[in-house]
Design an enzyme around this catalytic site. Structure first.
Site, PDB file in Angstrom:
ATOM      1  N   GLU A  57       1.149  -1.292  -0.113  1.00 10.70           N
ATOM      2  CA  GLU A  57       0.025  -0.098  -0.079  1.00 10.70           C
ATOM      3  C   GLU A  57       0.810   1.350   0.077  1.00 10.70           C
ATOM      4  O   GLU A  57       0.515   2.292   0.506  1.00 10.70           O
ATOM      5  CB  GLU A  57      -0.745   0.092   1.252  1.00 10.70           C
ATOM      6  CG  GLU A  57      -1.864  -1.215   1.174  1.00 10.70           C
ATOM      7  CD  GLU A  57      -3.199  -0.942   2.114  1.00 10.70           C
ATOM      8  OE1 GLU A  57      -4.345  -0.402   1.763  1.00 10.70           O
ATOM      9  OE2 GLU A  57      -2.730  -0.943   3.404  1.00 10.70           O
TER      10      GLU A  57
ATOM     11  N   HIS B 238      -0.473   5.592   8.007  1.00  8.54           N
ATOM     12  CA  HIS B 238      -1.845   4.566   7.544  1.00  8.54           C
ATOM     13  C   HIS B 238      -1.914   3.583   8.871  1.00  8.54           C
ATOM     14  O   HIS B 238      -0.965   2.737   8.846  1.00  8.54           O
ATOM     15  CB  HIS B 238      -1.528   3.839   6.182  1.00  8.54           C
ATOM     16  CG  HIS B 238      -2.273   2.882   5.834  1.00  8.54           C
ATOM     17  ND1 HIS B 238      -3.992   3.092   6.074  1.00  8.54           N
ATOM     18  CD2 HIS B 238      -2.197   1.745   5.540  1.00  8.54           C
ATOM     19  CE1 HIS B 238      -4.539   2.051   5.596  1.00  8.54           C
ATOM     20  NE2 HIS B 238      -3.853   0.973   5.503  1.00  8.54           N
TER      21      HIS B 238
ATOM     22  N   HIS C  70      -4.900   0.553  10.869  1.00  2.74           N
ATOM     23  CA  HIS C  70      -5.992   0.075  10.963  1.00  2.74           C
ATOM     24  C   HIS C  70      -6.392  -0.007  12.348  1.00  2.74           C
ATOM     25  O   HIS C  70      -7.208  -0.979  13.193  1.00  2.74           O
ATOM     26  CB  HIS C  70      -5.819  -1.409  10.643  1.00  2.74           C
ATOM     27  CG  HIS C  70      -5.247  -1.725   9.190  1.00  2.74           C
ATOM     28  ND1 HIS C  70      -4.503  -2.604   8.929  1.00  2.74           N
ATOM     29  CD2 HIS C  70      -5.131  -0.993   8.166  1.00  2.74           C
ATOM     30  CE1 HIS C  70      -3.932  -2.784   7.810  1.00  2.74           C
ATOM     31  NE2 HIS C  70      -4.339  -1.440   7.358  1.00  2.74           N
TER      32      HIS C  70
ATOM     33  N   HIS D 157     -11.512  -0.798   6.413  1.00  6.95           N
ATOM     34  CA  HIS D 157     -10.159  -0.865   6.331  1.00  6.95           C
ATOM     35  C   HIS D 157      -9.613   0.124   7.239  1.00  6.95           C
ATOM     36  O   HIS D 157      -8.595  -0.741   8.322  1.00  6.95           O
ATOM     37  CB  HIS D 157      -9.826  -0.121   4.968  1.00  6.95           C
ATOM     38  CG  HIS D 157      -8.258  -0.497   4.679  1.00  6.95           C
ATOM     39  ND1 HIS D 157      -7.596  -0.322   3.366  1.00  6.95           N
ATOM     40  CD2 HIS D 157      -7.294  -0.698   5.445  1.00  6.95           C
ATOM     41  CE1 HIS D 157      -6.463  -0.402   3.377  1.00  6.95           C
ATOM     42  NE2 HIS D 157      -6.254  -0.725   4.652  1.00  6.95           N
TER      43      HIS D 157
END
Ligand code: MN
Length: 236
Positions: free
Chosen positions: A78, A97, A99, A167
């Site tokens: 990603e 980024h 989760h 996500h």
């Protein structure tokens, strides 16, 4: 590598360890920083759990997320999240980024994530939700190409945080410490907002001006948590 750059990359390694320690990253997720000497490049670890990242794991990418200098070590799938946000947002110097668990319900629900306290004033403009399905149909939910990343960057627009349906989220900042702070406090705000909702009464969130004021004040004292967080993860 210039001295400044050396310190910058050290900060990126600290950011990996700090975000792991605070539960924002685990075996998954990542943090990057723009190369201060070459703004058309950025730094991101090779595919590795953030808690394990050391300085020699860092890869330099161009904004198309192609590794420079022929570095062929395995990349994060990603990485396009990072390259495409740096392309669209010249003000952004670091991207997280994650989760992290408290945020996920808000990415799936019609209830918007909003600033419940002064530590999350950066959420005041709203945290727009990127739903990969709306443009790309049925996927594995991952941002695995430049087109996915560009759409996420478009939804993020001028905000500090964008949620990703099914996500996680991205948090950005004008330096590494601010991006780390925003990622940690996005998780905390989500957890506290859920508690407030569960109380069942009316909730008064920060208004837009309060949020902007608080964000500016907190950014002015970022050295304080940053020194603490670095100490908590020890020497690199
Ligand atoms: Mn992900």
């Amino acid at each position: 590598m210039s001295n400044d750059l050396q310190f910058g990359v050290e900060d990126l390694v600290f950011a990996n360890r700090i975000l792991a320690k605070y539960g924002v990253l685990d075996g998954f997720g990542h943090v990057s920083m723009r190369n201060p000497d070459r703004p058309e490049h950025y730094f991101l670890s090779r595919s590795l759990a953030p808690e394990l990242v050391a300085q020699n794991d860092i890869i330099e990418y161009d904004l198309d997320s192609v590794a420079v200098n022929g570095d062929s070590r395995r990349p994060y799938l990603e990485r396009f999240i990072h390259g495409e946000i740096y392309k669209k947002r010249p003000d952004v110097q670091a991207v997280v980024h994650s989760h992290s668990p408290s945020v996920i319900p808000f990415a799936a629900s019609s209830v918007r994530l909003r600033p419940i306290y002064h530590m999350a004033g950066f959420l005041t403009g709203g945290a727009p939700v990127f739903d990969i399905k709306s443009k790309f149909g049925c996927t594995d939910l991952l941002v695995t190409c430049a087109e996915h990343g560009a759409e996420l960057a478009k939804i993020l627009d001028g905000s500090s945080v964008s949620l990703m349906r099914g996500h996680g989220f991205v948090a950005v900042g004008g330096d590494v410490s601010v991006a780390v702070y925003r990622a940690i406090y996005t998780e905390l705000n989500a957890s506290l907002q859920e508690k407030a909702i569960n109380l069942g009464g009316e909730i008064i969130y920060l208004d837009e001006q309060e949020g902007q004021n608080a964000d500016a004040t907190i950014r002015g004292v970022m050295h304080r948590p940053w020194e603490l967080w670095k100490q908590k993860v020890g020497t690199l």
